[in-house]
Design an enzyme around this catalytic site. Sequence first.
Site, PDB file in Angstrom:
ATOM      1  N   LYS A 115       0.769  -1.119   0.028  1.00 47.75           N
ATOM      2  CA  LYS A 115      -0.068   0.085   0.078  1.00 47.75           C
ATOM      3  C   LYS A 115       0.911   1.168   0.073  1.00 47.75           C
ATOM      4  O   LYS A 115       0.455   2.217  -0.579  1.00 47.75           O
ATOM      5  CB  LYS A 115      -0.957  -0.047   1.334  1.00 47.75           C
ATOM      6  CG  LYS A 115      -1.995  -0.968   1.024  1.00 47.75           C
ATOM      7  CD  LYS A 115      -3.137  -0.473   1.761  1.00 47.75           C
ATOM      8  CE  LYS A 115      -4.496  -1.491   1.734  1.00 47.75           C
ATOM      9  NZ  LYS A 115      -5.582  -1.190   2.510  1.00 47.75           N
ATOM     10  N   LYS A 197      -7.215 -15.128  -8.806  1.00 52.98           N
ATOM     11  CA  LYS A 197      -8.443 -14.873  -8.091  1.00 52.98           C
ATOM     12  C   LYS A 197      -9.175 -13.870  -8.356  1.00 52.98           C
ATOM     13  O   LYS A 197      -8.542 -12.748  -8.711  1.00 52.98           O
ATOM     14  CB  LYS A 197      -7.971 -14.904  -6.339  1.00 52.98           C
ATOM     15  CG  LYS A 197      -7.907 -16.298  -5.944  1.00 52.98           C
ATOM     16  CD  LYS A 197      -7.766 -16.363  -4.401  1.00 52.98           C
ATOM     17  CE  LYS A 197      -9.056 -15.873  -3.623  1.00 52.98           C
ATOM     18  NZ  LYS A 197      -8.659 -16.057  -2.207  1.00 52.98           N
ATOM     19  N   LYS A 200     -11.149  -7.517  -5.560  1.00 54.66           N
ATOM     20  CA  LYS A 200     -11.844  -6.319  -5.613  1.00 54.66           C
ATOM     21  C   LYS A 200     -11.141  -5.261  -6.206  1.00 54.66           C
ATOM     22  O   LYS A 200     -11.651  -4.207  -6.624  1.00 54.66           O
ATOM     23  CB  LYS A 200     -11.787  -5.843  -3.946  1.00 54.66           C
ATOM     24  CG  LYS A 200     -12.973  -6.619  -3.425  1.00 54.66           C
ATOM     25  CD  LYS A 200     -13.332  -6.116  -1.877  1.00 54.66           C
ATOM     26  CE  LYS A 200     -14.005  -7.194  -1.033  1.00 54.66           C
ATOM     27  NZ  LYS A 200     -14.244  -6.908   0.130  1.00 54.66           N
TER      28      LYS A 200
END
Length: 332
Positions: A115, A197, A200
């Site tokens: 992040k 996968k 989001k």
Amino acid sequence: MDEQKKNMLSLIQPTNTPHLGNYLGAMQNWVRLQNDYNCFFGIADLHSITVRQDPVKLRAQIKESYALLIAAGLDPEKSTLFVQGHNCQHAELSWILSCYTQFGELSRMTQFKDKSAKYSDNINAGLFTYPVLMAADILLYQADLVPVGADQKQHLELARNIAQRFNGVYGDTFTMPDPYITKTTAKVMSLQEPTKKMSKSDENPNASVWVLDDKDTIIRKFKRAVTDSEAEVCAREGKDGIINLMSIYSAVAGKSFEEIEAEFRGKGYGDFKLAVGEATADMLAPMQAEFKRISADKAYLEACMKQGAEKAYKATRKTLQKVHKKVGFVVL
Ligand code: TRP
């Protein structure tokens, strides 16, 4: 709260609507677990501001995520459904636990590294101490079990280390939380890159099906799903795209792989994709209708939040008082 039952807790970030993988892998399971555990499910509003948010949008997203929990089948009477920020004790415990967490430990968190690279213009202290707040969420509720995805495993491990350290210094205070490994109905992969996968944060709008997507959108996304150049619906090696669609179809329509192969023998991928899209949309439809109904009923939603906040506060007051006593604060 039933003392005989174990406590289960998980929080979700309000800033993203869940995708099909979250629904099949997590939310559906939570609903089933409600009877077996004292369940605490929360909306992590405090965590969400480690990245800059638009206030109007954030407020709407918190309400939306909360309504989604109920729409998905979580019962606000049976479980404790709360907004993290509504229980001030999360932030209080987080501060205390931050004094029992090492700088070095936090520096090793892979999510922080990712992040801070992604949001390099805003590497704030909250982004760094994020896992301490998460540990506070877990330990405050004396959670025995925490369902988390792979990306949160390291954070849960840290929560265990903090608990162990604190218990080591002051004696038994926190329950040791264990990860709860969900028996997933389906591992849902990206519709565009079926070896990855469903995520989001995927930038490709066709990669993920959101639980609030309407029927046309869902069908369109499945029609565009990446498959292979053959024309056989079967789970052979190398057919990742088809296998993904088969496992989604299997989960949403309750059919076995053999049944699916038989159903589409001699038919093209177009028919198959349409069937998966329709079945998925049909499976989500009741939840979506319920979501619409609840979202329109502002008074109900607010009453649930208030009740959830009270239940959350009551369930955690004792833990925080115990912590205050142990570290040497004056408890009035
Ligand atoms: N960090 C989690 C996520 O991004 C959300 C979260 C916050 C959480 N507190 C938690 C999950 C406590 C489990 C337990 O998904």
